[in-house]
Design an enzyme around this catalytic site. Structure first.
Site, PDB file in Angstrom:
ATOM      1  N   ASN A  36       0.818  -1.209   0.000  1.00  0.00           N
ATOM      2  CA  ASN A  36       0.000   0.000   0.000  1.00  0.00           C
ATOM      3  C   ASN A  36       0.853   1.261   0.000  1.00  0.00           C
ATOM      4  OD1 ASN A  36      -2.373  -1.469  -0.001  1.00  0.00           O
ATOM      5  ND2 ASN A  36      -2.579  -1.444   2.228  1.00  0.00           N
ATOM      6  N   ASN A 116       6.847  20.861 -27.037  1.00  0.00           N
ATOM      7  CA  ASN A 116       7.434  19.567 -26.704  1.00  0.00           C
ATOM      8  C   ASN A 116       7.494  19.504 -25.182  1.00  0.00           C
ATOM      9  OD1 ASN A 116       8.996  17.309 -26.321  1.00  0.00           O
ATOM     10  ND2 ASN A 116      10.567  17.860 -27.804  1.00  0.00           N
ATOM     11  N   ASP A 567     -17.655  -8.919 -30.350  1.00  0.00           N
ATOM     12  CA  ASP A 567     -18.875  -8.203 -30.692  1.00  0.00           C
ATOM     13  C   ASP A 567     -19.620  -8.681 -31.944  1.00  0.00           C
ATOM     14  OD1 ASP A 567     -17.665  -6.914 -28.646  1.00  0.00           O
ATOM     15  OD2 ASP A 567     -17.682  -4.936 -29.517  1.00  0.00           O
ATOM     16  N   GLU A 771      -5.583  -0.790 -31.440  1.00  0.00           N
ATOM     17  CA  GLU A 771      -6.541  -1.778 -30.925  1.00  0.00           C
ATOM     18  C   GLU A 771      -6.456  -3.083 -31.708  1.00  0.00           C
ATOM     19  OE1 GLU A 771     -11.341  -1.933 -29.901  1.00  0.00           O
ATOM     20  OE2 GLU A 771     -10.553  -0.372 -31.217  1.00  0.00           O
TER      21      GLU A 771
END
Length: 804
Positions: A36, A116, A567, A771
């Site tokens: 943690n 930049n 899908d 993707e």
């Protein structure tokens, strides 16, 4: 089995010695405490270009964000950057190096704003303090640009405060704030220039309208509205500009940067929300630091020099940690891998808030129309610690994606995976066993999601990749214990360790004990809610048919099966309530196998026997229900009254038909493996120079409709295929004929090479991971900067062997 025996033996020793009875619990507590502490602070606001918040601090979180724009012209404010947006069309944004335990470096190339920008985030070794160094320079030094950077900070929650050290608004180059909150304690924040020149080209328009000074304004903003910082800033700035105009203050072009400085024209009383704005003349680079110190910490970050030292240390440490985990010699490939992994880790976020759930809408499963969830109710709040598929497009937790993310993270930080899995598993409802397929928590997260996708429903499932990942963790732990059996040395817990769960199986045991009841509930919900209607199949399937182990995806429509994760992958037409889905059965097999492994670790013999039987039934049903001997592959099935055999196979060669192999459900001695190898390697169907296609080129639905899972190459599925080839054929494939083993080696080698070459090419040309990848050109398609499961290319490069 060895892992379980070692754990049982260790626990027996603990119980046998009264003086050490508390040691096990003490070790668990120390492990959790150190974890943690190392993960308390990080840029956990994944949807922001840069935004810091603490983990597990829910009532009184300190929220920080960074915005910027080109202040040299009046239209520059329209290009104010805050949330990650694909439409911003940045040339580059993302982490070059990053680890949530250490920090890292983010690089941004913003051509429209001529900037930049480099952002370093570092932490003190105890994890309690942090610093941000913001460095900027012009992309085109011939332009007379003025870059305006806006830092906002908000101490949320009751009992919290954040105020100027001197109790009033400051315009100095060093801003000092002091804060306090019940969960955070007392702390200090400094924001100080290191180098660069504030804008001085034009005359100041007034004492508080001056680009040469830092502008600092505080006000009160409700905690649930902090995410609207961009809108609030623009609104206040608009009011200020209107005030300048109506006041008749003379202005020219050189005065614009001063006019675009925020100021408190409404005389808002000081509050816990602060804007700090700096406008730099981009004739030269600039740099400033933001330093947070908890007053109770023994390791404060005392100066910018210390920030520089931490940046140097963290950079070296991050490179060394990467090299210790991944063996990549080629310098360009190594940079590609480092940045891809850094952006997967940089997408880890902490989310807290309510979710929208519709528990009342009933599905008409015989209509297969689009499901409208129109009765949402807010539930929660709840919390989630999770990576995201894409910071720009999907900055939220996805159940289906997360298991794949963790397969990659596991190779770098084994213990971090447990933290994320635990966060997901603890959200499994005690009574129902359900957890949402998307976790969109709070208004900030919902602001990035179209309304039609915000509401979740307990009838809709997703592939249980989290259990696939947990199963892999247990396998790794057992393999590690096997490798050191007889010579294991005691290992002490240290905050920098990332493999304590491998070294100390009792820690993993403690977690398994804690989550087992929830996982059991989840298993029962998943298998119960997705169980298929099998009465009609009983008429045609006799021997080896197990009706309780047959599944379908609830919630499919005529055109899509969103619950499957694939899908638009082709399914039975017309749909039928009695169809059975091969991939649903395969994922049920993975769940059963994982539950068996967990039960084995916990020495629950009856549970092991139960899940072993279910797993075996599922493997038998693969053959009994789904094997099409004519096409030599597994397929979906449906009931067709006009078909002679009543059962009709729905065969679309691609990821669904490959899934039993990809998930290692096919027995190692099966003669069906040869058909899988041939299908994967068939260049007329699935094999390409860019990877295995999602759907065969010979399928009638190839490249039709939206062509999402109907052709493109997806890296998560290709990774599973490579890993399974390794599983079945490494060393030649003991139970396979020579021809199949040789073909498998060739497919593996060529597939690995093609995936790496194409993804590296696209990254070199475009600067991003995508993707998916086009089935004809190999170019990136779908969401840009998709360093979710596409980051598995790092494992493919750095962990999977070059050849079998």
């Amino acid at each position: 089995m060895l892992l379980r025996l070692l754990v049982v033996f260790a626990l027996t020793l603990f119980e046998a010695h009264a003086e050490t009875q508390g040691l096990f619990s003490d070790d668990v507590e120390e492990f959790e405490r150190s974890t943690n502490q190392s993960l308390l602070w990080a840029p956990y606001r994944s949807n922001c270009y840069f935004g810091v918040r603490p983990r597990f601090i829910n009532e009184n979180p300190l929220m920080m964000g960074l915005m910027w724009f080109d202040a040299s012209h009046a239209q520059g404010i329209s290009s104010l950057r805050h949330f990650v947006e694909q439409n911003d069309r940045l040339e580059k944004y993302g982490y070059e190096l990053y680890d949530p335990r250490i920090g890292g470096k983010e690089a941004i190339i913003d051509r429209e704003n001529n900037l930049n920008l480099t952002i370093h985030f570092v932490k003190s070794k105890d994890g309690e303090n942090w610093a941000v160094r913001v460095s900027g320079s012009p992309l085109d030094s011939s332009k007379l640009s003025a870059s305006s950077l806006v830092v906002y900070l908000s101490q949320n929650g009751p009992g919290g405060r954040l105020e100027s050290e001197h109790g009033k608004t400051s315009t100095e180059k060093r801003i000092e704030l002091k804060g306090s909150a019940p969960e955070l304690g007392d702390y200090e924040i400094t924001i100080e220039d290191i180098s660069g020149q504030h804008y001085k080209r034009g005359p100041a328009l007034g004492p508080d309208i001056d680009g040469s000074k830092t502008s600092h304004m505080s006000l009160t903003v409700p905690g649930d509205q902090v995410w609207k910082a961009r809108d609030i800033f623009q609104s206040l700035l608009t009011d200020s500009i209107q005030n300048i105009i109506t006041s008749g203050i003379p202005m020219d072009a050189l005065s614009i940067p001063s006019a675009l400085m925020i100021r408190n024209i409404h005389n808002f009383p000081p509050g816990n929300f602060h804007f700090v704005q700096k406008t730099f003349d981009l004739a030269e680079p600039f740099e400033f630091d933001i330093i947070f110190n908890n007053k109770a910490s023994r390791q404060p970050i005392g100066s910018s020099a210390e920030v520089s030292n931490l940046i140097s240390w963290s950079t070296n440490e991050l490179k060394a940690r990467f090299d210790s985990k991944f063996d990549i010699k080629d310098s360009s490939l190594k940079q590609f891998a480092q940045e891809t992994l850094a952006n997967l880790l940089g997408g880890i976020g902490y989310f807290h808030g309510t979710q929208l759930v519709d528990r009342s809408t009933e599905f008409d499963e015989e209509q297969f129309n689009k499901i409208e969830l129109r009765a949402p109710r807010e539930e929660g709040p709840i919390q989630l610690f999770s990576s995201v598929p894409s910071r720009a497009f999907f900055p939220r937790g996805f159940y289906w994606d997360e298991g794949f993310h963790m397969l990659q993270v596991m190779e770098y930080d084994f213990d971090l995976v447990l933290e994320i899995l635990q966060s997901w598993f603890l959200l499994i409802e005690d009574d129902s066993g359900w957890v949402g397929r998307e976790l969109i928590l709070g208004s900030e997260a919902r602001s990035k999601v179209p309304e039609e996708f915000q509401v979740q429903n307990p009838n809709i499932a997703n592939p249980p990749t989290l259990l696939l990942c947990f199963s892999e963790m247990l396998t790794r732990a057992q393999e590690f214990q096997d490798s050191i059996a007889g010579g294991a040395e005691e290992s002490s817990i240290t905050p920098s360790s990332t493999e304590e769960l491998l070294k100390r199986p009792e820690l993993l045991m403690s977690f398994a004990e804690k989550v087992y009841p929830k996982l059991l509930k989840h298993y029962e919900w998943w298998t119960g809610s997705q169980r298929g209607f099998t009465e009609e199949y009983s008429e045609v399937l006799q021997d080896g048919f197990h009706p309780n182990e047959a599944f379908r995806w609830v919630g499919r429509t005529f055109t899509h099966c969103l619950p499957s994760g694939l899908d638009d992958y082709p399914r039975a037409q017309p749909p039928d309530v009695a169809e059975l889905h091969l991939d649903a059965l395969s994922w049920a097999g993975i769940m059963s196998r994982s539950m068996k492994q967990i039960a084995d670790v916990l020495n629950m013999a009856d549970e092991v026997d139960k899940f072993s039987k279910i797993e075996q039934n599922i493997i038998e049903n693969l053959d009994t229900i789904h094997w099409n001997a004519d096409q030599k592959c597994y397929c979906d099935v449906t009931i067709d009254d006009d078909f002679d055999e009543l059962r009709r196979f729905v065969c679309h060669e691609g990821y669904v038909t490959l899934l039993p192999f990809a998930l290692k459900l096919v027995p190692r001695d099966s003669d069906k493996l040869q058909h899988y190898v041939e299908l994967m390697g068939d260049t007329d169907k699935l094999f390409s120079d860019f990877g295995v296609l999602s759907l065969s080129k010979q399928d009638e639905y190839f490249e039709t409709g939206e062509a999402y899972w109907r052709g493109p190459v997806w890296i998560n599925m290709n990774y599973l295929l490579l890993d399974s080839l390794l599983y079945y054929f490494q060393g030649g494939g003991e139970n396979q004929d020579t021809a199949t083993a040789e073909r498998a080696r060739a497919v593996y080698s060529d597939l690995r090479k093609n995936l790496i070459a194409n993804m590296h090419r696209v990254w070199s040309e475009k600067g991003y991971v995508y993707e998916n990848y086009n089935q004809r050109t190999g170019n990136g398609s779908g969401v840009q900067h998709f360093t979710g499961w596409s980051a598995l290319i790092v494992n493919i490069m750095g962990r999977l062997p070059v050849t079998l």
